[in-house]
Design a protein around this motif. Structure first.
Motif, PDB file in Angstrom:
ATOM      1  N   LEU A   1       0.824  -1.219   0.000  1.00 30.10           N
ATOM      2  CA  LEU A   1       0.000   0.000   0.000  1.00 30.10           C
ATOM      3  C   LEU A   1       0.855   1.265   0.000  1.00 30.10           C
ATOM      4  O   LEU A   1       0.658   2.138  -0.859  1.00 30.10           O
ATOM      5  N   PRO A   2       1.822   1.444   0.910  1.00 28.76           N
ATOM      6  CA  PRO A   2       2.641   2.658   0.824  1.00 28.76           C
ATOM      7  C   PRO A   2       3.505   2.704  -0.427  1.00 28.76           C
ATOM      8  O   PRO A   2       3.720   3.791  -0.995  1.00 28.76           O
ATOM      9  N   ILE A   3       3.992   1.554  -0.890  1.00 31.06           N
ATOM     10  CA  ILE A   3       4.845   1.549  -2.091  1.00 31.06           C
ATOM     11  C   ILE A   3       4.068   2.013  -3.317  1.00 31.06           C
ATOM     12  O   ILE A   3       4.497   2.914  -4.055  1.00 31.06           O
ATOM     13  N   LEU A   4       2.901   1.420  -3.538  1.00 29.40           N
ATOM     14  CA  LEU A   4       2.125   1.766  -4.729  1.00 29.40           C
ATOM     15  C   LEU A   4       1.462   3.136  -4.598  1.00 29.40           C
ATOM     16  O   LEU A   4       1.286   3.840  -5.600  1.00 29.40           O
ATOM     17  N   SER A   5       1.113   3.541  -3.386  1.00 31.62           N
ATOM     18  CA  SER A   5       0.580   4.893  -3.194  1.00 31.62           C
ATOM     19  C   SER A   5       1.650   5.937  -3.493  1.00 31.62           C
ATOM     20  O   SER A   5       1.369   6.973  -4.116  1.00 31.62           O
ATOM     21  N   ALA A   6       2.877   5.667  -3.075  1.00 25.71           N
ATOM     22  CA  ALA A   6       3.982   6.581  -3.398  1.00 25.71           C
ATOM     23  C   ALA A   6       4.216   6.626  -4.903  1.00 25.71           C
ATOM     24  O   ALA A   6       4.516   7.690  -5.467  1.00 25.71           O
ATOM     25  N   LEU A   7       4.080   5.485  -5.576  1.00 24.07           N
ATOM     26  CA  LEU A   7       4.242   5.456  -7.029  1.00 24.07           C
ATOM     27  C   LEU A   7       3.182   6.312  -7.712  1.00 24.07           C
ATOM     28  O   LEU A   7       3.483   7.068  -8.646  1.00 24.07           O
ATOM     29  N   ILE A   8       1.934   6.226  -7.249  1.00 21.89           N
ATOM     30  CA  ILE A   8       0.873   7.067  -7.814  1.00 21.89           C
ATOM     31  C   ILE A   8       1.176   8.543  -7.576  1.00 21.89           C
ATOM     32  O   ILE A   8       0.977   9.382  -8.462  1.00 21.89           O
ATOM     33  N   ALA A   9       1.661   8.869  -6.383  1.00 24.14           N
ATOM     34  CA  ALA A   9       2.004  10.267  -6.086  1.00 24.14           C
ATOM     35  C   ALA A   9       3.111  10.763  -7.010  1.00 24.14           C
ATOM     36  O   ALA A   9       3.056  11.897  -7.515  1.00 24.14           O
ATOM     37  N   VAL A  10       4.109   9.924  -7.265  1.00 26.61           N
ATOM     38  CA  VAL A  10       5.204  10.308  -8.172  1.00 26.61           C
ATOM     39  C   VAL A  10       4.676  10.511  -9.585  1.00 26.61           C
ATOM     40  O   VAL A  10       5.056  11.467 -10.271  1.00 26.61           O
ATOM     41  N   ARG A  11       3.804   9.627 -10.042  1.00 28.42           N
ATOM     42  CA  ARG A  11       3.218   9.779 -11.377  1.00 28.42           C
ATOM     43  C   ARG A  11       2.387  11.054 -11.470  1.00 28.42           C
ATOM     44  O   ARG A  11       2.378  11.727 -12.497  1.00 28.42           O
ATOM     45  N   ALA A  12       1.666  11.388 -10.406  1.00 26.35           N
ATOM     46  CA  ALA A  12       0.866  12.615 -10.415  1.00 26.35           C
ATOM     47  C   ALA A  12       1.755  13.850 -10.459  1.00 26.35           C
ATOM     48  O   ALA A  12       1.438  14.832 -11.134  1.00 26.35           O
ATOM     49  N   VAL A  13       2.881  13.811  -9.751  1.00 26.87           N
ATOM     50  CA  VAL A  13       3.830  14.929  -9.812  1.00 26.87           C
ATOM     51  C   VAL A  13       4.394  15.063 -11.222  1.00 26.87           C
ATOM     52  O   VAL A  13       4.548  16.176 -11.746  1.00 26.87           O
ATOM     53  N   GLY A  14       4.698  13.936 -11.862  1.00 24.00           N
ATOM     54  CA  GLY A  14       5.173  13.985 -13.247  1.00 24.00           C
ATOM     55  C   GLY A  14       4.137  14.579 -14.182  1.00 24.00           C
ATOM     56  O   GLY A  14       4.467  15.370 -15.077  1.00 24.00           O
ATOM     57  N   LEU A  15       2.863  14.218 -13.990  1.00 27.31           N
ATOM     58  CA  LEU A  15       1.790  14.793 -14.800  1.00 27.31           C
ATOM     59  C   LEU A  15       1.667  16.289 -14.551  1.00 27.31           C
ATOM     60  O   LEU A  15       1.495  17.075 -15.493  1.00 27.31           O
ATOM     61  N   LEU A  16       1.784  16.703 -13.290  1.00 27.07           N
ATOM     62  CA  LEU A  16       1.733  18.125 -12.954  1.00 27.07           C
ATOM     63  C   LEU A  16       2.860  18.894 -13.631  1.00 27.07           C
ATOM     64  O   LEU A  16       2.650  19.988 -14.173  1.00 27.07           O
ATOM     65  N   ARG A  17       4.050  18.324 -13.660  1.00 28.43           N
ATOM     66  CA  ARG A  17       5.185  18.981 -14.328  1.00 28.43           C
ATOM     67  C   ARG A  17       4.940  19.117 -15.820  1.00 28.43           C
ATOM     68  O   ARG A  17       5.232  20.159 -16.412  1.00 28.43           O
ATOM     69  N   ARG A  18       4.382  18.077 -16.439  1.00 24.42           N
ATOM     70  CA  ARG A  18       4.109  18.154 -17.885  1.00 24.42           C
ATOM     71  C   ARG A  18       3.063  19.216 -18.181  1.00 24.42           C
ATOM     72  O   ARG A  18       3.191  19.959 -19.157  1.00 24.42           O
ATOM     73  N   ARG A  19       2.019  19.282 -17.351  1.00 27.81           N
ATOM     74  CA  ARG A  19       0.989  20.291 -17.574  1.00 27.81           C
ATOM     75  C   ARG A  19       1.527  21.712 -17.326  1.00 27.81           C
ATOM     76  O   ARG A  19       1.101  22.666 -17.967  1.00 27.81           O
ATOM     77  N   THR A  20       2.450  21.845 -16.392  1.00 23.81           N
ATOM     78  CA  THR A  20       3.017  23.161 -16.105  1.00 23.81           C
ATOM     79  C   THR A  20       3.906  23.633 -17.243  1.00 23.81           C
ATOM     80  O   THR A  20       3.947  24.826 -17.573  1.00 23.81           O
ATOM     81  N   ARG A  21       4.645  22.718 -17.865  1.00 27.29           N
ATOM     82  CA  ARG A  21       5.548  23.091 -18.961  1.00 27.29           C
ATOM     83  C   ARG A  21       4.797  23.400 -20.248  1.00 27.29           C
ATOM     84  O   ARG A  21       5.312  24.101 -21.105  1.00 27.29           O
ATOM     85  N   GLN A  22       3.591  22.861 -20.408  1.00 22.98           N
ATOM     86  CA  GLN A  22       2.821  23.115 -21.615  1.00 22.98           C
ATOM     87  C   GLN A  22       2.267  24.529 -21.619  1.00 22.98           C
ATOM     88  O   GLN A  22       1.916  25.077 -20.572  1.00 22.98           O
TER      89      GLN A  22
END
Length: 200
Positions: free
Chosen positions: A158-179
């Motif tokens: 649970l903490p491992i995969l939740s952290a993975l989702i959080a990292v993916r969401a941060v990556g999505l946020l960075r892509r949306r910010t750069r666009q």
């Protein structure tokens, strides 16, 4: 509600030809999601194998493997979290179109950024709080109710995969910010009819 494709730069140029520069981010994203894809395939294969084996055993022996239900539930929960990580990274999670697809490009991109930020905060919080759950399972030597294995073997994911989702969401946020707003809107709309005719 709908699941939208990942908005991004337009995929066709003025002459209708595919723009090679815009294919690179999609290829890089796809290769970075191999972990989620392989975990999904593995979990689905194990679920199918366990279910098929249990059906055969029940048919021929009138009994079943007691451990299969517990292990299948664990695999389904893991599958949901891994699928959530993949959906967040690809920006294919469910949303309400009335709010996310109306208004200007700037408003829509800001809402996409807000959504990614909230997902990142939520799953980072879940990851932090669930570490305590795992520690308690380990410290008190809790065992699973079905087959009696240490409970932390299940809860540690649970903490491992939740952290993975959080990292993916941060990556999505960075892509949306750069666009830019125009790039976000162009990737959110279907190609123009003229471009389709020229490609055909």
């Amino acid at each position: 509600m709908s699941s939208q494709p990942t908005p991004g730069p337009s995929r066709s140029g003025a002459d209708g030809a595919a723009a090679p520069a815009t294919a690179t981010p999609d290829i890089a994203l796809s290769s970075s999601l191999r972990l989620e894809d392989w975990l999904t395939v593995t979990a689905m294969a194990l679920l199918a194998l366990i279910t098929f084996t249990n059906v055969i055993v029940r048919y021929f022996t009138d009994s079943s493997f007691a451990w299969t239900e517990e292990f299948s539930v664990f695999l389904m929960i893991m599958l949901a979290l891994v699928g959530g990580s993949s959906a967040v990274a690809r920006d294919q999670h469910i949303r309400i179109e009335f709010f996310c697809s109306a208004g200007t490009a700037a408003r829509r991109r800001r809402l996409a950024q807000l959504g990614a930020l909230l997902v990142a905060l939520l799953f980072a919080l879940i990851a932090l709080l669930s570490v305590r759950v795992v520690w308690d399972d380990y410290r008190f030597e809790e065992t699973s109710p079905g087959i009696g294995v240490p409970q932390w073997w299940y809860s540690i994911w649970l903490p491992i995969l939740s952290a993975l989702i959080a990292v993916r969401a941060v990556g999505l946020l960075r892509r949306r910010t750069r666009q830019s707003d125009a790039q976000y809107l162009a990737g959110d709309e279907p190609p123009a009819p003229a471009a389709k005719e020229q490609q055909a």
